[in-house]
Design an enzyme around this catalytic site. Structure first.
Site, PDB file in Angstrom:
ATOM      1  N   ASN A 211      -8.695  61.213  82.868  1.00 21.47           N
ATOM      2  CA  ASN A 211      -9.548  61.789  81.829  1.00 21.47           C
ATOM      3  C   ASN A 211      -9.217  63.279  81.801  1.00 21.47           C
ATOM      4  O   ASN A 211      -9.665  64.038  82.652  1.00 21.47           O
ATOM      5  CB  ASN A 211     -11.039  61.596  82.151  1.00 21.47           C
ATOM      6  N   GLU A 295     -12.358  54.427  76.830  1.00 20.91           N
ATOM      7  CA  GLU A 295     -13.559  55.172  77.192  1.00 20.91           C
ATOM      8  C   GLU A 295     -13.615  56.522  76.474  1.00 20.91           C
ATOM      9  O   GLU A 295     -13.747  57.567  77.097  1.00 20.91           O
ATOM     10  CB  GLU A 295     -13.647  55.322  78.717  1.00 20.91           C
ATOM     11  N   ARG A 345     -14.913  41.745  77.888  1.00 21.52           N
ATOM     12  CA  ARG A 345     -14.119  42.861  78.390  1.00 21.52           C
ATOM     13  C   ARG A 345     -12.933  42.382  79.218  1.00 21.52           C
ATOM     14  O   ARG A 345     -11.871  43.003  79.212  1.00 21.52           O
ATOM     15  CB  ARG A 345     -15.039  43.774  79.205  1.00 21.52           C
ATOM     16  N   ASP A 374     -12.768  45.921  86.411  1.00 17.62           N
ATOM     17  CA  ASP A 374     -12.678  47.293  86.891  1.00 17.62           C
ATOM     18  C   ASP A 374     -12.927  47.412  88.395  1.00 17.62           C
ATOM     19  O   ASP A 374     -13.992  47.867  88.801  1.00 17.62           O
ATOM     20  CB  ASP A 374     -13.688  48.161  86.125  1.00 17.62           C
ATOM     21  N   GLU A 402     -15.007  53.220  94.690  1.00 15.94           N
ATOM     22  CA  GLU A 402     -16.033  53.338  93.650  1.00 15.94           C
ATOM     23  C   GLU A 402     -17.064  52.208  93.706  1.00 15.94           C
ATOM     24  O   GLU A 402     -18.265  52.457  93.720  1.00 15.94           O
ATOM     25  CB  GLU A 402     -15.356  53.369  92.267  1.00 15.94           C
TER      26      GLU A 402
HETATM   27  O1  GCW Z   1     -13.471  52.666  87.005  1.00 12.67           O
HETATM   28  C1  GCW Z   1     -13.674  53.361  85.830  1.00 12.67           C
HETATM   29  C2  GCW Z   1     -14.340  54.604  86.289  1.00 12.67           C
HETATM   30  C3  GCW Z   1     -14.034  55.816  85.465  1.00 12.67           C
HETATM   31  C4  GCW Z   1     -12.518  55.907  85.312  1.00 12.67           C
HETATM   32  C5  GCW Z   1     -12.031  54.671  84.598  1.00 12.67           C
HETATM   33  C6  GCW Z   1     -10.507  54.634  84.455  1.00 12.67           C
HETATM   34  C7  GCW Z   1     -11.139  57.849  85.281  1.00 12.67           C
HETATM   35  O2  GCW Z   1     -15.731  54.353  86.358  1.00 12.67           O
HETATM   36  O3  GCW Z   1     -14.554  56.916  86.157  1.00 12.67           O
HETATM   37  O4  GCW Z   1     -12.111  57.084  84.648  1.00 12.67           O
HETATM   38  O5  GCW Z   1     -12.388  53.539  85.327  1.00 12.67           O
HETATM   39  O6  GCW Z   1      -9.883  53.938  85.238  1.00 12.67           O
HETATM   40  O7  GCW Z   1      -9.975  55.251  83.577  1.00 12.67           O
END
Ligand code: GCW
Length: 688
Positions: A211, A295, A345, A374, A402
């Site tokens: 990001n 995102e 998703r 994710d 995470e």
């Molecule tokens: O796992 C999610 C995270 C975001 C992250 C995104 C990604 C960097 O919650 O924080 O952004 O994936 O992989 O782009």
């Protein structure tokens, strides 16, 4: 020259049983920056381990020195001054660009260990491997006859570091690169970091968050390129290429254009000039990592273009310099409607990218997260991996924890990663495992490998939880060789990090081995996932994402739970796998318990293969999970006095937090499902 931070697995503690190794002989072929790093490391490590710094001499002087005894020689495989025994076809043919050989050879001057590379990177990797061997149990100078080449061409780390010093999803302090929107001045820590990475074979690192915010967008401008070049220089001496994450909208933000349309000539031209400027500053710059149309990040979709259009345009700019574009496939609709049961998703990456197979340039690589969602505690393996024979792929893991306890809970991820790497896609029949897709063995990819979001920060011990260093170490070793066993990796790490005490090795191995299962049992049963607090993703919240537009649902109601992803009457996701897997997941009879709720919506009374019902399984595992943590604490406390007080106390404090938090997880999850289902625990344990 080294920082005062915890030395991780490069501690090189005193070893009684080592030979003296008083000399290092450098052949003239063994020159260059990375060779220097290798020699520096050897001298430093041997000094630490034996108390004597070995003398460094050139081959020509060998006969005059006192090198009568075991010593080390470094040489390139092509060197003419190699002893005949080492000038073999076998060696020169089997040694790849980054490979090394370690050979013991009795010589007049004494027993020699040769570190041989085809390039200086090989010397570096060979050095670290030799040092690893010297630290494993009961090793004197072993009879060495080893040739190793890395299985994966690209072995990368991705930082999610921001220039203000914060780290997205970082759980070990602030960035080691950035502070207050500048690069850090003291680069000792970065040097140590580069050593650690080289020691486990990492050869590419992107230093900023995918990001890419306002300041970071300027990393590719004259304001910051000199600083970037400095870090690239530190990395270079350790065989590592530097990459940057870039903002897809840079032509607008930096270039003053009103568009970033990949098919607009001005946009392509802008990136070409930019690439020239970057390579002027950093001739061996690795390339770009790009998160686009994901995102809320900008991307080609804004202009009605495809991801192939977007990435190819960047790739064209980097092509003349050998640079690559690592394009992330984490593209999904993050604004969903719960009434719409057709959007899923999990389907997104495959739906977006599979149809584009063959349309990407040779220097584009698609970076694919290990699972379709994710980085959950458990989810299916991404069906996109292996599904694009004509497009380079690189696998993305998440070392930073995470969703797996944020480095306050113990969760050893090597077993998870091994399961994924060993997963058979059946892309080209049986034995088409993920590891063969990403190593480039299955399809003739121009680039491929493994990448991971790293878990380090400026905490003294790098990773917050000292035992989370094992994930960092193990990741590197697995990317070098995915066939290494979990036991092998664990044992290497413990020997180097905590020494050779038998109890320490035994207990820490067993703690690590059990930890993922323990974490899974008190958090997310049967592949359900996402029952976490929104945003920060820590701690239990069954409905945290259930009533939110982010659309990561488990569909729990009073009758049942799970996501119906079948082709028959669900989202159709199972159909994205090759038939063998599609059929296995589609059917309730063959779907493994561990992923049941990831693929199916079932009543709480549904009987598992294990014999238990879904609801009873939830209760049982949540009680067992807390007991598992109690065992971890017991095991760790048995090591008091055998591990230095500081690391002992640090880990203990985290285990105690984990214990408390695991009870919170247990009680919230059990209570939620008890009230939803109305079905009591067979064993009548306390459910609030
Ligand atoms: O796992 C999610 C995270 C975001 C992250 C995104 C990604 C960097 O919650 O924080 O952004 O994936 O992989 O782009």
């Amino acid at each position: 020259p080294y920082s005062s931070a915890d030395k991780g697995w490069l501690r090189y503690e005193k070893r009684q049983d080592l030979p003296c190794l008083s000399t290092i002989v450098r052949h003239s072929s063994a020159s260059g920056e990375a060779a220097e790093s290798a020699i520096r490391e050897l001298r430093y490590a041997i000094l630490q381990m034996t108390g004597n710094e070995p003398e460094l001499i050139a081959t020509a002087n060998l006969s005059e020195t006192a090198a009568h005894g075991p010593h080390i020689q470094l040489a390139m495989v092509t060197a003419e001054d190699l002893p005949e025994a080492l000038q073999t076809k076998e060696l020169s043919q089997h040694l790849g660009e980054e490979g090394f050989a370690l050979r013991s050879l009795p010589q007049e001057e004494g027993e020699a260990v040769y570190i041989i590379g085809k390039t200086e990177k090989g010397l570096l990797y060979g050095t670290f491997h030799l040092l690893r061997l010297l630290q494993s149990e009961g090793q004197t100078l072993p009879q060495l006859d080893i040739i190793e080449n890395p299985k994966n061409p690209l072995r990368m780390m991705n930082h999610w570091d921001n220039m203000d010093g914060s780290i997205e999803r970082g759980y070990a302090g602030r960035s080691i690169f950035f502070k207050d929107n500048q690069f850090v001045q003291n680069d000792e820590r970065i040097r140590d970091y580069a050593r650690m990475m080289a020691s486990i074979g990492i050869n590419g690192i992107s230093i900023n968050n995918v990001n890419v915010h306002k300041v970071e967008t300027k990393l590719i401008t004259s304001e910051f390129l000199p600083d970037v070049a400095k870090v690239a220089g530190i990395f270079r001496a350790y065989g590592i290429k530097l990459f940057l994450s870039v903002n897809y909208a840079s032509p607008i933000q930096l270039g003053g254009l009103e568009t970033a349309d990949p098919l607009d000539e001005r946009v392509g031209a802008w990136w070409k000039t930019k690439a020239e400027e970057i390579y002027d500053a950093i001739p061996d710059f690795g390339g770009f990592v790009v998160k686009a149309d994901s995102e809320h990040r900008p991307g080609p979709f804004t202009y009605g273009r495809t991801h192939a259009d977007g990435s190819n345009m960047l790739a064209e700019a980097l092509e003349p310099y050998g640079g690559i574009v690592i394009w992330r496939c984490f593209v999904y609709n993050c604004l969903q409607d719960w009434r719409d049961r057709t959007t899923d998703r999990a389907r997104a990456a495959y739906d977006h990218f599979k149809p584009l197979d063959g349309q990407f340039k040779d220097n584009v690589i698609l970076q694919i997260k290990n699972g379709p969602m994710d980085f959950q505690v458990r989810e299916g393996v991404s069906p996109l991996l292996g599904a694009m024979p004509n497009t380079n792929q690189i696998l993305e893991f998440q070392i930073t924890q995470e969703y797996t306890g944020q480095q306050r809970h113990l969760c050893y991820l090597i077993p998870q990663w091994k399961e994924i790497l060993d997963f058979d896609t059946y892309a080209k029949g049986a034995k088409s495992e993920i590891k063969k897709v990403v190593s480039g063995e299955l399809y003739p990819y121009a680039h491929s490998g493994i990448s991971a979001v790293i878990n380090v920060g400026d905490d003294e011990n790098w990773t917050g939880h000292t035992l989370a260093q094992a994930n960092l170490y193990g990741y590197g070793r697995l990317t070098w060789n995915p066939d290494l066993s979990e036991q092998q990796i664990t044992s290497e790490w413990i020997h180097q990090t905590f020494g050779n005490d038998h109890d320490v090795v035994e207990q820490v191995s067993s703690m690590l081995a059990a930890s993922w299962g323990i974490y899974e049992s008190y958090t997310s049963p049967l592949g359900v996932g996402w029952m976490v607090n929104p945003e920060h993703h820590y701690g239990p919240n069954v409905d945290g994402y259930e009533y939110s537009v982010w659309g990561t649902y488990h569909f729990a109601d009073c009758d049942g739970i799970g996501v119906n992803r079948t082709v028959k009457d669900g989202t159709g996701y199972t159909g994205q796998y090759f038939p063998e897997n599609a059929e296995r997941y589609e059917s309730l009879v063959t779907c493994p318990d561990k992923l049941l709720l990831f693929f199916h919506h079932v009543p709480y009374t549904h009987k598992l293969h294990s014999g238990s019902t879904v609801i009873q399984h939830i209760y049982d595992t949540h009680f067992a999970g807390v007991e598992g943590v109690e065992n971890l604490i017991q095991q760790w406390s048995s090591l008091e006095g055998k591990i230095d007080a500081k690391r002992y106390a640090g880990v203990m404090a985290r285990l105690e937090h984990q214990h408390k938090h695991s009870k919170e997880w247990r009680d919230i999850i059990n209570t939620y499902f008890y009230r939803k289902s109305g079905i009591a625990d067979e064993q009548n344990r306390t459910i609030y």
